[in-house]
Each structure stands twice: as structure tokens, then as C-alpha cells.
Design a protein around this motif. Structure first.
Motif, PDB file in Angstrom:
ATOM      1  N   UNK A  72       0.801  -1.221   0.000  1.00 26.50           N
ATOM      2  CA  UNK A  72       0.000   0.000   0.000  1.00 26.50           C
ATOM      3  C   UNK A  72       0.834   1.270   0.000  1.00 26.50           C
ATOM      4  N   UNK A  73       0.178   2.335  -0.452  1.00 25.57           N
ATOM      5  CA  UNK A  73       0.674   3.697  -0.326  1.00 25.57           C
ATOM      6  C   UNK A  73      -0.398   4.513   0.381  1.00 25.57           C
ATOM      7  N   UNK A  74      -0.045   5.734   0.772  1.00 27.43           N
ATOM      8  CA  UNK A  74      -0.979   6.589   1.494  1.00 27.43           C
ATOM      9  C   UNK A  74      -1.605   7.620   0.569  1.00 27.43           C
ATOM     10  N   UNK A  75      -2.923   7.718   0.615  1.00 22.87           N
ATOM     11  CA  UNK A  75      -3.635   8.788  -0.078  1.00 22.87           C
ATOM     12  C   UNK A  75      -3.990   9.863   0.951  1.00 22.87           C
ATOM     13  N   UNK A  76      -3.477  11.067   0.748  1.00 17.94           N
ATOM     14  CA  UNK A  76      -3.821  12.203   1.608  1.00 17.94           C
ATOM     15  C   UNK A  76      -4.880  13.011   0.872  1.00 17.94           C
TER      16      UNK A  76
ATOM     17  N   UNK B 120     -15.629  26.147   3.337  1.00 18.16           N
ATOM     18  CA  UNK B 120     -14.786  25.564   4.368  1.00 18.16           C
ATOM     19  C   UNK B 120     -13.885  24.497   3.760  1.00 18.16           C
ATOM     20  N   UNK B 121     -12.937  24.031   4.558  1.00 18.77           N
ATOM     21  CA  UNK B 121     -12.088  22.900   4.193  1.00 18.77           C
ATOM     22  C   UNK B 121     -12.311  21.794   5.213  1.00 18.77           C
ATOM     23  N   UNK B 122     -12.572  20.585   4.754  1.00 19.43           N
ATOM     24  CA  UNK B 122     -12.722  19.458   5.663  1.00 19.43           C
ATOM     25  C   UNK B 122     -11.346  19.054   6.186  1.00 19.43           C
ATOM     26  N   UNK B 123     -11.326  18.314   7.266  1.00 19.16           N
ATOM     27  CA  UNK B 123     -10.036  17.848   7.758  1.00 19.16           C
ATOM     28  C   UNK B 123      -9.395  16.926   6.731  1.00 19.16           C
ATOM     29  N   UNK B 124      -8.077  16.790   6.763  1.00 14.45           N
ATOM     30  CA  UNK B 124      -7.398  15.885   5.845  1.00 14.45           C
ATOM     31  C   UNK B 124      -7.703  14.440   6.224  1.00 14.45           C
ATOM     32  N   UNK B 125      -7.890  13.609   5.225  1.00 12.61           N
ATOM     33  CA  UNK B 125      -8.126  12.187   5.431  1.00 12.61           C
ATOM     34  C   UNK B 125      -6.928  11.414   4.870  1.00 12.61           C
ATOM     35  N   UNK B 126      -6.476  10.403   5.593  1.00 14.38           N
ATOM     36  CA  UNK B 126      -5.398   9.554   5.081  1.00 14.38           C
ATOM     37  C   UNK B 126      -5.943   8.140   4.923  1.00 14.38           C
ATOM     38  N   UNK B 127      -5.707   7.552   3.753  1.00 10.60           N
ATOM     39  CA  UNK B 127      -6.305   6.263   3.406  1.00 10.60           C
ATOM     40  C   UNK B 127      -5.216   5.368   2.827  1.00 10.60           C
ATOM     41  N   UNK B 128      -5.164   4.120   3.290  1.00 12.33           N
ATOM     42  CA  UNK B 128      -4.230   3.137   2.747  1.00 12.33           C
ATOM     43  C   UNK B 128      -4.831   2.518   1.490  1.00 12.33           C
ATOM     44  N   UNK B 129      -4.084   2.573   0.382  1.00  7.71           N
ATOM     45  CA  UNK B 129      -4.578   2.080  -0.900  1.00  7.71           C
ATOM     46  C   UNK B 129      -3.502   1.211  -1.546  1.00  7.71           C
ATOM     47  N   UNK B 130      -3.868   0.039  -2.012  1.00  7.02           N
ATOM     48  CA  UNK B 130      -2.919  -0.842  -2.696  1.00  7.02           C
ATOM     49  C   UNK B 130      -2.425  -0.173  -3.975  1.00  7.02           C
ATOM     50  N   UNK B 131      -1.114  -0.232  -4.203  1.00  9.68           N
ATOM     51  CA  UNK B 131      -0.521   0.421  -5.360  1.00  9.68           C
ATOM     52  C   UNK B 131      -1.152  -0.079  -6.655  1.00  9.68           C
ATOM     53  N   UNK B 132      -1.366   0.841  -7.586  1.00 10.45           N
ATOM     54  CA  UNK B 132      -1.927   0.578  -8.912  1.00 10.45           C
ATOM     55  C   UNK B 132      -3.416   0.233  -8.884  1.00 10.45           C
ATOM     56  N   UNK B 133      -4.033   0.215  -7.707  1.00 14.81           N
ATOM     57  CA  UNK B 133      -5.488   0.040  -7.660  1.00 14.81           C
ATOM     58  C   UNK B 133      -6.139   1.420  -7.720  1.00 14.81           C
ATOM     59  N   UNK B 134      -7.467   1.470  -7.736  1.00 22.27           N
ATOM     60  CA  UNK B 134      -8.186   2.738  -7.876  1.00 22.27           C
ATOM     61  C   UNK B 134      -8.980   3.030  -6.608  1.00 22.27           C
ATOM     62  N   UNK B 135      -8.834   4.243  -6.095  1.00 22.06           N
ATOM     63  CA  UNK B 135      -9.632   4.706  -4.956  1.00 22.06           C
ATOM     64  C   UNK B 135     -10.748   5.605  -5.491  1.00 22.06           C
ATOM     65  N   UNK B 136     -11.961   5.344  -5.041  1.00 26.69           N
ATOM     66  CA  UNK B 136     -13.110   6.143  -5.446  1.00 26.69           C
ATOM     67  C   UNK B 136     -13.588   6.993  -4.266  1.00 26.69           C
ATOM     68  N   UNK B 137     -13.943   8.226  -4.532  1.00 27.75           N
ATOM     69  CA  UNK B 137     -14.559   9.091  -3.535  1.00 27.75           C
ATOM     70  C   UNK B 137     -15.985   9.388  -3.975  1.00 27.75           C
TER      71      UNK B 137
END
Length: 370
Positions: A256-260, A300-317
Motif C-alpha cells: 500500500x501507499x498513502x492517499x492524503x 470551508x475545508x474538511x479535515x485531511x483524510x489519510x487512506x491506505x490504498x494498494x498500489x496501482x489500484x483505484x480509490x473512489x470518492x
């Protein structure tokens, strides 16, 4: 194999930027050569993979019994089949062991410093991470429609051995919750690295009067997550106290890598309610979890979120915006491919607001070879 719990006390005097020990491989990298493992013997590898192969042979009934004996509030029947059963370490409450280090088989460093979020520089690599999806107030000792909850839940990993708060509220700023409802998380500040073991410390209380001595203890103590007996599928852990319980849904994310994630809301014309959730693949199974839910009345700005995501996979918001009790909520989504470094931006235009999303990818700097 040295556990994190023993390493914490031996790390007294170590600076925050100390390098972690890299001995647990990622399942996705197990066929590739590992850095800093040149001295690993064939016998060591056989023992390591034997420990993984025997995970399914663990006596789960014995684990349940131990958890029930340690956590009287644990209700095994109401926990899912994918639940973890972990007893709170005896003597680890804040009233005895954490502060004075008297009654544990190993001691815990009294350093209460919070971890720092520092971007990786130079060589980048992935690692296994522990992702906490949600916290839920499962059982309360107080029969009330709403409760004022405060305290903390924090993880310690071997990246810097500091406290990484998943939930943190002071007595003067408690969160209002109901039994059975989700507890809004305030962290973590960075992803939780799973090199070997992870400690989870907690001290959560219910405000019950003007003075602190009138408050009710919900959960208190320490749990230890050991790498060689952890499963990789999403699961649920019930953290039980003498008169209450909190359920924690989590998973180990390999390679995994971190998504900020940073979200800025601007050009707000009318107030609205917003729900933001993330969808990531865990062992190739989509897992959706909530990041934010609440009213937006102005830019406003929401707080920062940090999410563990497997490399080369896709994160959806996924965004859902509208008003409670009315039809026609607006649904929008955006996707980001996990990378070792760099960033990406998306802009979502609504009739009543503009939502700007920035995702920055961060990875770990490995320890230097001796």
C-alpha cells in the motif's frame, strides 16, 4: 521476532525520524527480493512462512474464551463471523500500567508524543498498512438518548513508535453519540504501518456531570496486533470494557501507499448536508467507508483524510449532497489511481457549491542497509 511492545521501551532516546525495522514482507512482494534481508537464512524463511500457513489452525474457541474473560462486556453472538477476538492486555489500564509501568511483562515507553506526518523523500516503496474504517458505540453503561463521549484511541507502529490518534476529544469538547451509532474519527494523522506488530491504546469516557470524577469509563487499556496471526480480510474487533464496548472495523492493506485527501468547499449559495465516503479494494474486494457526514453552511475545508490504498489500484470518492428529508440528493464521484508519489486534482461543480478535491500520494522511505 521482536514485538513492537518490547521495542518501544528500548527506543527511549530514539529521535522521531528513526528508521523502522523491515522484516515482515508484503504478500504482494513475497516473490521479490527484500531490502535489508540479505542475511536471512533459508531456515528463517521456512519458519516465517510456516507461521503464515498455520494461521487457520488457531483455536478460535480459545481466543473467544480469552477475550470474554478479559472483556466481560463482549457478546460473541452479536459479533460477525469475521470478527477478531483479542483480550485487553491485563494491567494495561491508565490507572496502573501505562503511566507507572509496573505490571506488564514488558514496559511501555512513557513518551506521549504524537506522530508527525512527513512526506517521503528520495527512494519510494510500498508497505503493508492497517486501515481503520469505522468506530461504533456498541454498548453504553448509561441509558440515555445521547451521550457525551471523549478520550482517545491511538495506534503505535514501528515507523516512529509515536501515538497516532484515530479518535481524540477532550472533556471540554466531547462528541455527541447514541448507542449503536458511528463515532466520528478525528484521525489518523498518517497511515498505520504494519511492519510487524501494532499496539492500540485507548481511554474513552462518558461525561456524566460537572466534575471528571463523576464520568463513566467506557474502555481502557491496550491491545496488541501481531503480524504472524493476522488475517488480511476486513474484520471487526469488539473493544470491551467493564461496562461498555466499541466496535472497530479494520483491515490490513498489502503493498500500500498513502492517499492524503484534501476537500475544499467553496461558493456555497445555500447550506446543505454532505456525505463523503471512500471505496478501496481490500484483497480485491471493494470496501466502502464513511469519511465525513454533516452540514455545510459556508465555504470551508474538511479535515485531511489519510487512506491506505494498494498500489496501482483505484480509490473512489463518493459525494452525496442535499437536504435531509427531501428528494433529489446530488450524487457525484471521482476516482484516483494509487501511485508511489505525486498528486491529482478533481473539481465537482454543483448548483449550490463547488467542491475541490486534491489527493497526494505518499510512500515510505526504507531503512538503509547496514
Amino acid at each position: 521476532m521482536q514485538s513492537l511492545s518490547r521495542s518501544i521501551v528500548r527506543s527511549v532516546g530514539r529521535v522521531a525520524s528513526a528508521q523502522p525495522r523491515w522484516w515482515i514482507p508484503s504478500f504482494a512482494q513475497r516473490d521479490a527480493p527484500l531490502m535489508n534481508q540479505k542475511k536471512q537464512t533459508k531456515l528463517d524463511w521456512q519458519r516465517l512462512w510456516f507461521s503464515f500457513a498455520t494461521i487457520d489452525l488457531i483455536d478460535k474457541a480459545a481466543m473467544k474464551k480469552a477475550a470474554e474473560e478479559s472483556n466481560p462486556i463482549l457478546d460473541v453472538k452479536s459479533v460477525t463471523k469475521d470478527a477478531y477476538y483479542m483480550p485487553i492486555i491485563p494491567g494495561s489500564s491508565h490507572g496502573d500500567a501505562i503511566m507507572n509501568n509496573l505490571r506488564l511483562d514488558w514496559e511501555i515507553d512513557s513518551d506521549r508524543t504524537e506522530t508527525r506526518l512527513e512526506p517521503a523523500r528520495g527512494y519510494y516503496m510500498t508497505c503493508d498498512m492497517m486501515q481503520i474504517f469505522s468506530l461504533k458505540l456498541t454498548k453504553s453503561p448509561i441509558n440515555s438518548a445521547s451521550l457525551q463521549l471523549y478520550g482517545y484511541i491511538a495506534a503505535r507502529d514501528e515507523f516512529d513508535l509515536k501515538l497516532n490518534y484515530v479518535f481524540r476529544r477532550s472533556r471540554d469538547d466531547p462528541i455527541i453519540v447514541q448507542q449503536g451509532s458511528l463515532i466520528e474519527m478525528t484521525g489518523p494523522k498518517r497511515c498505520i504501518a504494519f511492519f510487524s506488530d501494532v499496539l492500540l491504546e485507548f481511554d474513552m469516557r462518558i461525561k456524566n456531570g460537572e466534575k471528571g470524577e463523576d464520568d463513566v469509563q467506557l474502555i481502557d487499556g491496550i491491545l496488541e496486533f501481531k503480524g504472524h496471526v493476522m488475517r488480511w480480510e476486513p474484520g471487526e474487533l469488539r473493544i470491551g470494557g467493564s461496562c461498555g464496548a466499541v466496535d472497530m472495523c479494520f483491515a490490513l492493506v498489502n503493498n500500500a501507499v498513502t492517499a492524503i485527501v484534501e476537500v475544499i468547499i467553496s461558493e456555497v449559495k445555500n447550506g446543505f448536508d454532505l456525505s463523503l465516503s471512500s471505496i478501496v479494494d481490500v484483497v480485491k474486494v471493494p470496501e466502502e467507508f464513511q469519511l465525513f457526514v454533516g452540514p455545510v453552511r459556508e465555504s470551508c475545508a474538511l479535515r485531511k483524510f489519510v487512506i491506505a490504498v494498494t498500489i496501482d489500484s483505484v480509490m473512489h470518492l463518493k459525494f452525496i449532497a442535499g437536504h435531509k428529508g427531501t428528494k433529489g440528493n446530488v450524487r457525484r464521484s471521482c476516482s484516483f489511481e494509487a501511485k508511489l508519489n505525486g498528486y491529482a486534482r478533481r473539481q465537482i461543480m454543483l448548483d449550490f457549491a463547488s467542491i475541490s478535491v486534491k489527493v497526494t500520494w505518499a510512500s515510505w522511505v526504507p531503512a538503509q542497509s547496514p
